[in-house]
Write a protein that holds these residues in place. Structure first.
Motif, PDB file in Angstrom:
ATOM      1  N   PHE A 112     -10.916  30.786  13.919  1.00 18.11           N
ATOM      2  CA  PHE A 112     -11.148  31.473  15.551  1.00 18.11           C
ATOM      3  C   PHE A 112     -12.153  30.667  16.038  1.00 18.11           C
ATOM      4  O   PHE A 112     -13.077  29.865  15.236  1.00 18.11           O
ATOM      5  CB  PHE A 112     -11.615  32.625  15.367  1.00 18.11           C
ATOM      6  CG  PHE A 112     -12.595  32.991  14.471  1.00 18.11           C
ATOM      7  CD1 PHE A 112     -13.863  33.098  14.747  1.00 18.11           C
ATOM      8  CD2 PHE A 112     -12.377  33.191  13.050  1.00 18.11           C
ATOM      9  CE1 PHE A 112     -15.167  33.540  14.171  1.00 18.11           C
ATOM     10  CE2 PHE A 112     -13.525  33.406  12.081  1.00 18.11           C
ATOM     11  CZ  PHE A 112     -14.884  33.396  12.616  1.00 18.11           C
ATOM     12  N   ILE A 131     -18.482  31.576  16.450  1.00 15.53           N
ATOM     13  CA  ILE A 131     -19.255  32.585  17.396  1.00 15.53           C
ATOM     14  C   ILE A 131     -20.607  32.209  16.959  1.00 15.53           C
ATOM     15  O   ILE A 131     -20.883  32.295  15.793  1.00 15.53           O
ATOM     16  CB  ILE A 131     -19.132  33.877  17.190  1.00 15.53           C
ATOM     17  CG1 ILE A 131     -17.745  34.359  17.618  1.00 15.53           C
ATOM     18  CG2 ILE A 131     -20.216  34.762  17.752  1.00 15.53           C
ATOM     19  CD1 ILE A 131     -17.091  35.593  17.017  1.00 15.53           C
ATOM     20  N   GLU A 170     -21.571  39.658   7.708  1.00 12.49           N
ATOM     21  CA  GLU A 170     -20.024  39.861   7.452  1.00 12.49           C
ATOM     22  C   GLU A 170     -19.816  39.344   6.256  1.00 12.49           C
ATOM     23  O   GLU A 170     -19.885  38.142   5.865  1.00 12.49           O
ATOM     24  CB  GLU A 170     -19.156  39.285   8.606  1.00 12.49           C
ATOM     25  CG  GLU A 170     -18.037  39.384   8.186  1.00 12.49           C
ATOM     26  CD  GLU A 170     -16.939  39.096   9.400  1.00 12.49           C
ATOM     27  OE1 GLU A 170     -17.274  38.249  10.273  1.00 12.49           O
ATOM     28  OE2 GLU A 170     -15.684  39.296   9.673  1.00 12.49           O
ATOM     29  N   HIS A 181     -18.234  38.803  20.543  1.00  8.51           N
ATOM     30  CA  HIS A 181     -17.172  37.475  20.221  1.00  8.51           C
ATOM     31  C   HIS A 181     -17.639  36.600  21.370  1.00  8.51           C
ATOM     32  O   HIS A 181     -16.882  35.925  22.100  1.00  8.51           O
ATOM     33  CB  HIS A 181     -15.865  37.931  20.506  1.00  8.51           C
ATOM     34  CG  HIS A 181     -15.067  38.363  19.207  1.00  8.51           C
ATOM     35  ND1 HIS A 181     -13.892  39.002  19.214  1.00  8.51           N
ATOM     36  CD2 HIS A 181     -15.811  38.952  18.092  1.00  8.51           C
ATOM     37  CE1 HIS A 181     -13.779  39.556  17.996  1.00  8.51           C
ATOM     38  NE2 HIS A 181     -15.007  39.545  17.286  1.00  8.51           N
ATOM     39  N   HIS A 218     -11.484  44.642   9.179  1.00 10.26           N
ATOM     40  CA  HIS A 218     -10.209  44.324   9.687  1.00 10.26           C
ATOM     41  C   HIS A 218      -9.526  43.672   8.373  1.00 10.26           C
ATOM     42  O   HIS A 218     -10.341  43.085   7.473  1.00 10.26           O
ATOM     43  CB  HIS A 218      -9.801  43.477  10.772  1.00 10.26           C
ATOM     44  CG  HIS A 218     -10.958  42.295  10.757  1.00 10.26           C
ATOM     45  ND1 HIS A 218     -10.507  41.109  10.220  1.00 10.26           N
ATOM     46  CD2 HIS A 218     -11.919  42.130  11.038  1.00 10.26           C
ATOM     47  CE1 HIS A 218     -11.307  40.049  10.334  1.00 10.26           C
ATOM     48  NE2 HIS A 218     -12.358  40.743  11.033  1.00 10.26           N
ATOM     49  N   ASP A 246     -21.101  33.705  13.461  1.00 11.46           N
ATOM     50  CA  ASP A 246     -19.722  34.309  12.941  1.00 11.46           C
ATOM     51  C   ASP A 246     -18.654  33.293  12.977  1.00 11.46           C
ATOM     52  O   ASP A 246     -18.107  32.705  13.736  1.00 11.46           O
ATOM     53  CB  ASP A 246     -19.383  35.422  13.738  1.00 11.46           C
ATOM     54  CG  ASP A 246     -18.185  36.050  13.363  1.00 11.46           C
ATOM     55  OD1 ASP A 246     -17.370  35.516  12.225  1.00 11.46           O
ATOM     56  OD2 ASP A 246     -17.865  37.196  13.967  1.00 11.46           O
ATOM     57  N   ASP A 288     -13.768  34.358   7.089  1.00  9.08           N
ATOM     58  CA  ASP A 288     -14.345  35.216   8.453  1.00  9.08           C
ATOM     59  C   ASP A 288     -15.853  35.735   7.693  1.00  9.08           C
ATOM     60  O   ASP A 288     -16.064  36.760   7.193  1.00  9.08           O
ATOM     61  CB  ASP A 288     -13.569  36.321   8.818  1.00  9.08           C
ATOM     62  CG  ASP A 288     -14.140  36.840   9.876  1.00  9.08           C
ATOM     63  OD1 ASP A 288     -15.103  36.101  10.532  1.00  9.08           O
ATOM     64  OD2 ASP A 288     -13.816  37.839  10.441  1.00  9.08           O
ATOM     65  N   GLU A 324     -18.281  44.173   8.122  1.00  9.25           N
ATOM     66  CA  GLU A 324     -19.083  43.507   9.182  1.00  9.25           C
ATOM     67  C   GLU A 324     -19.869  44.351  10.196  1.00  9.25           C
ATOM     68  O   GLU A 324     -19.568  44.417  11.247  1.00  9.25           O
ATOM     69  CB  GLU A 324     -18.187  42.585   9.974  1.00  9.25           C
ATOM     70  CG  GLU A 324     -16.936  42.900  10.598  1.00  9.25           C
ATOM     71  CD  GLU A 324     -16.126  42.219  11.202  1.00  9.25           C
ATOM     72  OE1 GLU A 324     -16.862  41.362  12.211  1.00  9.25           O
ATOM     73  OE2 GLU A 324     -15.014  41.738  10.978  1.00  9.25           O
ATOM     74  N   HIS A 380      -7.604  37.987  11.759  1.00  7.63           N
ATOM     75  CA  HIS A 380      -7.366  39.568  12.355  1.00  7.63           C
ATOM     76  C   HIS A 380      -5.843  39.765  11.679  1.00  7.63           C
ATOM     77  O   HIS A 380      -5.093  39.418  12.639  1.00  7.63           O
ATOM     78  CB  HIS A 380      -7.516  39.833  13.563  1.00  7.63           C
ATOM     79  CG  HIS A 380      -9.158  40.103  14.118  1.00  7.63           C
ATOM     80  ND1 HIS A 380      -9.198  40.286  15.337  1.00  7.63           N
ATOM     81  CD2 HIS A 380      -9.932  39.824  13.547  1.00  7.63           C
ATOM     82  CE1 HIS A 380     -10.526  40.274  15.455  1.00  7.63           C
ATOM     83  NE2 HIS A 380     -10.940  39.950  14.532  1.00  7.63           N
TER      84      HIS A 380
HETATM   85  N1  GLY Z   1     -14.773  36.636  13.518  1.00  5.60           N
HETATM   86  C1  GLY Z   1     -14.232  37.790  14.343  1.00  5.60           C
HETATM   87  C2  GLY Z   1     -14.205  38.976  13.767  1.00  5.60           C
HETATM   88  O1  GLY Z   1     -15.413  38.927  12.979  1.00  5.60           O
HETATM   89  O2  GLY Z   1     -13.697  39.734  13.740  1.00  5.60           O
END
Ligand code: GLY
Ligand code: MN
Ligand code: MN
Length: 464
Positions: free
Chosen positions: A219, A222, A432, A231, A343, A248, A260, A392, A350
């Motif tokens: 993704f 971040i 996370e 985000h 998630h 992130d 993640d 997270e 996700h």
């Molecule tokens: N990296 C996006 C999330 O943690 O949901």
């Protein structure tokens, strides 16, 4: 890809669960960025990858359950392809790799489906998220693009979610490969970030490691001193003494299994007292949440526990007040943690979000709450062995949200808005990790990445 048998077995299970009809799988195409030949990097649809293993554009497939037939639709490389982008494996070779007997030209998909429609046969398809595939469904089944997702097959969605939710050993190995690279980038980022360094320099260096490792970002990374933007996709800041950074960043392997991970660290190597106190609250919530994870536990309860830990911590610091359980039940903590605890993760970061979060994270009896904060929880259902989930928690000071709630006088019994003002420019802290649920409990995946205050400060004060 995995061994051919993996894909044969996955499709066999699907056939058993669906019992009858035709299952339609649309692979992804190359998508133009700014003119047709200048495309975004190709990313195959994850469900297509899961059941067929084929990571190339321009493919579709069907499983005709009643006729016990599986057909791959595509085309062989043309001379133009060979000259400009290189030859791709032949359709017959792809069939062999995926364990199929039958291949056909992509154009024949239309006549196969038309003849099935003429016989009133059920054609199951999944929610579509790419405009090209919405248009394909229109051409194949005669449904206008804006209505396509009203006609998806719930039974197909549920069968796919059931299978993809439970990760096998070989899938967990892939996730751990993604985590090996993730470990490298997080360490680099902690060491490389200094007052005066720009966020984009660090993101560029992380990207170099990812690409050199044959992976891709799972993704958009971040990486920002503006960690209160959950985000945040921008990397335009120059880091200053006293800043904390939320990093992130996760990657996907060449087989597209994701990681993640979030770490928050001080740019100058030392947290201030205020930062350390908030960090300790988030870390405590994360560790306690992980401790609770086991099969049979509802993830919404783990979320709730993390929210209570965060609320208790904020009360101890004077930012909140009153009874912890009452504050969380009312949703007052969502000023600071407006997101869900985590998630599912797998072929998508996700996982399966395209199929519908309510299918992935909820059930007929565990329904999504409409309360602000709780409504963003992506995963609430009971955990099962084989689930890979993220944990997270975070505390964020979002000036716009603070202003709105303060003006409305919202939850004044629980929130000390005067004290909150002292934290207005704080930013955010998130921690996370990715956790595998197994029969005996859980395992935090990947090599441990600095997480305690002391570990984070030690790494952040090193210079690379
Ligand atoms: N990296 C996006 C999330 O943690 O949901
Ligand atoms: Mn993340
Ligand atoms: Mn996440």
């Amino acid at each position: 890809m995995f061994e051919t048998n993996t894909y044969i077995e996955r499709r066999n299970r699907l056939k058993m669960e669906l019992e009858s009809g035709i299952l339609l799988f649309l692979g992804n195409d190359l998508s133009p960025m700014n003119y047709p030949e200048n495309t975004y990097p190709f990313r195959q649809d994850s469900t297509f990858l899961y059941f067929w293993g084929l990571d190339l554009p321009g493919l579709a497939a069907i499983i005709d359950i009643d006729e016990n037939q599986e057909i791959l639709f595509g085309r062989d490389s043309t001379l133009h392809d060979m000259v400009w982008t290189g030859a791709q494996p032949s359709l017959n070779h792809l069939c062999l790799k995926s364990g199929l007997k039958d291949a056909a030209a992509l154009g024949q998909l239309d006549s196969v489906l038309k003849s099935a429609l003429d016989k009133n046969r059920r054609i199951h398809f999944l929610p579509q998220y790419r405009p090209e595939n919405l248009i394909k469904v229109q051409a194949l089944l005669g449904i206008a693009p804006s209505f396509v997702n009203n006609f998806v097959s719930n039974a197909f969605i549920k069968a796919v979610v059931d299978q993809r939710s439970i990760k096998t050993e070989e899938e967990v190995e892939q996730i751990e490969s993604a985590l090996d690279i993730t470990y490298e980038i997080h360490l680099l980022a902690m060491k490389m970030s200094q007052p005066g360094t720009s966020e984009r320099e660090v993101v560029g260096a992380m990207m170099g490691i990812v690409k050199a490792g044959g992976a891709s970002p799972a993704f958009p990374f971040i990486f920002s001193v503006d960690g209160q933007i959950l985000h945040n996709p921008h990397h335009q800041n120059v880091m200053q003494d006293g800043d904390i950074i939320i990093n992130d960043s996760g990657v996907e392997t060449s087989m597209h299994y994701a990681s993640d991970i979030t770490r928050t660290f001080p740019v100058a190597g030392k947290f201030t007292q205020k930062q350390k106190e908030i960090y300790a609250v988030v870390l405590d919530a994360q560790l306690k949440a992980i401790e609770t994870i086991k099969p049979g536990m509802e993830y919404r309860k783990v979320h709730n526990l993390a929210c209570c830990q965060i609320t208790a911590g904020l009360m101890a610091l004077g930012l909140m007040r009153g009874d912890v359980n009452e504050a969380v039940a009312a949703g007052a903590h969502a000023l600071f943690m407006p997101a869900g605890l985590g998630h599912m993760m797998g072929l998508d970061v996700h996982d399966m979000e395209d199929l519908g979060e309510d299918y992935v994270g909820y059930t007929n009896t565990i329904r999504r709450s409409s309360q602000f904060g709780m409504s963003h929880l992506r995963l609430a259902r009971t955990l099962e062995p084989g689930f890979v989930v993220t944990v997270e928690p975070g505390i964020y000071f979002i000036p716009e949200l603070i202003d709105q709630w303060k003006t409305e006088g919202k939850f004044e019994d629980f929130i000390d808005y005067n004290k909150v003002e002292d934290y207005r420019d704080f930013g955010g802290i998130r921690i996370e990790d990715d956790v595998l649920v197994h029969d005996a409990g859980k395992r935090v995946l990947g090599k441990p990445i600095a997480k305690t205050v002391a570990e984070v400060e030690t790494l952040s004060s090193q210079i690379s």
